[in-house]
Design a protein around this motif. Sequence first.
Motif, PDB file in Angstrom:
ATOM      1  N   ALA A 195       0.826  -1.207   0.000  1.00  9.00           N
ATOM      2  CA  ALA A 195       0.000   0.000   0.000  1.00  9.00           C
ATOM      3  C   ALA A 195       0.861   1.259   0.000  1.00  9.00           C
ATOM      4  O   ALA A 195       0.430   2.311  -0.500  1.00  9.00           O
ATOM      5  CB  ALA A 195      -0.924  -0.001   1.215  1.00  9.00           C
ATOM      6  N   GLU A 198       1.675   1.858  -3.636  1.00 13.01           N
ATOM      7  CA  GLU A 198       0.479   2.310  -4.341  1.00 13.01           C
ATOM      8  C   GLU A 198       0.134   3.744  -3.967  1.00 13.01           C
ATOM      9  O   GLU A 198      -0.285   4.545  -4.817  1.00 13.01           O
ATOM     10  CB  GLU A 198      -0.680   1.380  -4.004  1.00 13.01           C
ATOM     11  CG  GLU A 198      -0.487  -0.041  -4.531  1.00 13.01           C
ATOM     12  CD  GLU A 198      -1.617  -0.964  -4.114  1.00 13.01           C
ATOM     13  OE1 GLU A 198      -2.542  -0.472  -3.413  1.00 13.01           O
ATOM     14  OE2 GLU A 198      -1.578  -2.158  -4.466  1.00 13.01           O
ATOM     15  N   ALA A 199       0.335   4.090  -2.705  1.00 15.70           N
ATOM     16  CA  ALA A 199       0.056   5.466  -2.272  1.00 15.70           C
ATOM     17  C   ALA A 199       0.999   6.448  -2.962  1.00 15.70           C
ATOM     18  O   ALA A 199       0.600   7.559  -3.330  1.00 15.70           O
ATOM     19  CB  ALA A 199       0.184   5.573  -0.760  1.00 15.70           C
ATOM     20  N   TYR A 201       2.324   6.155  -5.939  1.00 15.35           N
ATOM     21  CA  TYR A 201       1.864   6.342  -7.315  1.00 15.35           C
ATOM     22  C   TYR A 201       0.582   7.170  -7.361  1.00 15.35           C
ATOM     23  O   TYR A 201       0.395   8.022  -8.252  1.00 15.35           O
ATOM     24  CB  TYR A 201       1.645   4.993  -7.994  1.00 15.35           C
ATOM     25  CG  TYR A 201       2.919   4.274  -8.360  1.00 15.35           C
ATOM     26  CD1 TYR A 201       3.881   4.874  -9.175  1.00 15.35           C
ATOM     27  CD2 TYR A 201       3.174   2.985  -7.914  1.00 15.35           C
ATOM     28  CE1 TYR A 201       5.048   4.217  -9.519  1.00 15.35           C
ATOM     29  CE2 TYR A 201       4.349   2.319  -8.253  1.00 15.35           C
ATOM     30  CZ  TYR A 201       5.272   2.932  -9.051  1.00 15.35           C
ATOM     31  OH  TYR A 201       6.427   2.288  -9.394  1.00 15.35           O
ATOM     32  N   ASN A 202      -0.320   6.938  -6.398  1.00 15.15           N
ATOM     33  CA  ASN A 202      -1.589   7.674  -6.386  1.00 15.15           C
ATOM     34  C   ASN A 202      -1.374   9.159  -6.124  1.00 15.15           C
ATOM     35  O   ASN A 202      -2.190   9.992  -6.549  1.00 15.15           O
ATOM     36  CB  ASN A 202      -2.523   7.093  -5.329  1.00 15.15           C
ATOM     37  CG  ASN A 202      -2.995   5.691  -5.686  1.00 15.15           C
ATOM     38  OD1 ASN A 202      -3.030   5.317  -6.861  1.00 15.15           O
ATOM     39  ND2 ASN A 202      -3.345   4.911  -4.678  1.00 15.15           N
ATOM     40  N   LEU A 203      -0.301   9.496  -5.418  1.00 14.99           N
ATOM     41  CA  LEU A 203      -0.007  10.902  -5.140  1.00 14.99           C
ATOM     42  C   LEU A 203       0.769  11.569  -6.268  1.00 14.99           C
ATOM     43  O   LEU A 203       1.227  12.703  -6.115  1.00 14.99           O
ATOM     44  CB  LEU A 203       0.779  11.007  -3.829  1.00 14.99           C
ATOM     45  CG  LEU A 203      -0.007  10.633  -2.558  1.00 14.99           C
ATOM     46  CD1 LEU A 203       0.911  10.642  -1.345  1.00 14.99           C
ATOM     47  CD2 LEU A 203      -1.176  11.602  -2.352  1.00 14.99           C
ATOM     48  N   GLY A 204       0.924  10.877  -7.383  1.00 15.42           N
ATOM     49  CA  GLY A 204       1.560  11.477  -8.553  1.00 15.42           C
ATOM     50  C   GLY A 204       3.045  11.234  -8.658  1.00 15.42           C
ATOM     51  O   GLY A 204       3.704  11.848  -9.506  1.00 15.42           O
TER      52      GLY A 204
END
Length: 302
Positions: A195, A198-199, A201-204
């Motif tokens: 996670a 993934e976090a 990548y999700n934050l750009g």
Amino acid sequence: MPAVSVSRRRTDAVLRTDTGRLSLILLFTPFALWILLLIVLPQIGIGYLSLQVKLAPRVYEFGLANYFEFLNEPIYWNTLLRTAWISVLVTVLALLVGFPVAYYIAKIARKRSRAALFLLCLIPLWVSDLVRAFGWILLLRETGVFSSLLQGAGLIGEPVELLYNDVTVVMGLVYTVVLFMIVPLVSTMDGMDNALIEAGYNLGGSRFTVLRRIVIPYAMPGIVAGCIIVFMLCAGSYLTPVLLGGKNSMWFTEQIYQQFITRYNWEAGATFGCVLLAFTSLAVWLGLKLTGQNLASTVAKD
């Protein structure tokens, strides 16, 4: 009756405590004896021997003359520094090779295939260092596989000798020690929650940013532990540098061997051994300070 019951409970608790202590002692005793008999006592003997200054046959006195002789001989210092430099280079290359492999095993590969991939990494340890070194000799010698392939492809007109240089030594050492870099890296990164990645990548974050800001900081204890192990193994290696480097690649352990076996100067050999231990320990300490790590969070990490 209540008093008898309490007494029995206390007795059982004492028995369990004594049994646990006895089990701990029985389990720890072989390890303690191994450390004491094979590491501590021999090192004390080497240190004691290094302080003996030979005045005449069978006539000795205590002093630091052996260490002063080492400091006053440039070839010894140059060999030690050269060994340290190549060991650092091998450590860096082993990290560059081992980190992607460890990351793939720990975070990308399926759980069913992790054991098989880890087994593939263990295969080189199934044979001795001597056999592996001679395997490189068969590949790189003048009439070896690589030279024959280059001739067959028309890239060279005559056999070429690829052995007995620093490049060959570095290749052989990296091949020998890379597993000891992979193991602590896999152990460390296996505990990282996906996670977190993934976090990132999700934050750009880009792949490089996630690697630099998340993966590497989390894996730093494993990186430092692997670097310590690899550096110590390289600095103390003997067979690979001697067989693959030949006379053109002097290694400090070869100097120690010459003092003990060739020149029968055990006092100087013991001095060189103590110097190598002190020098590598200092290098490890500096590495821990520069990275902000400590042995409790790296090598001794649960």
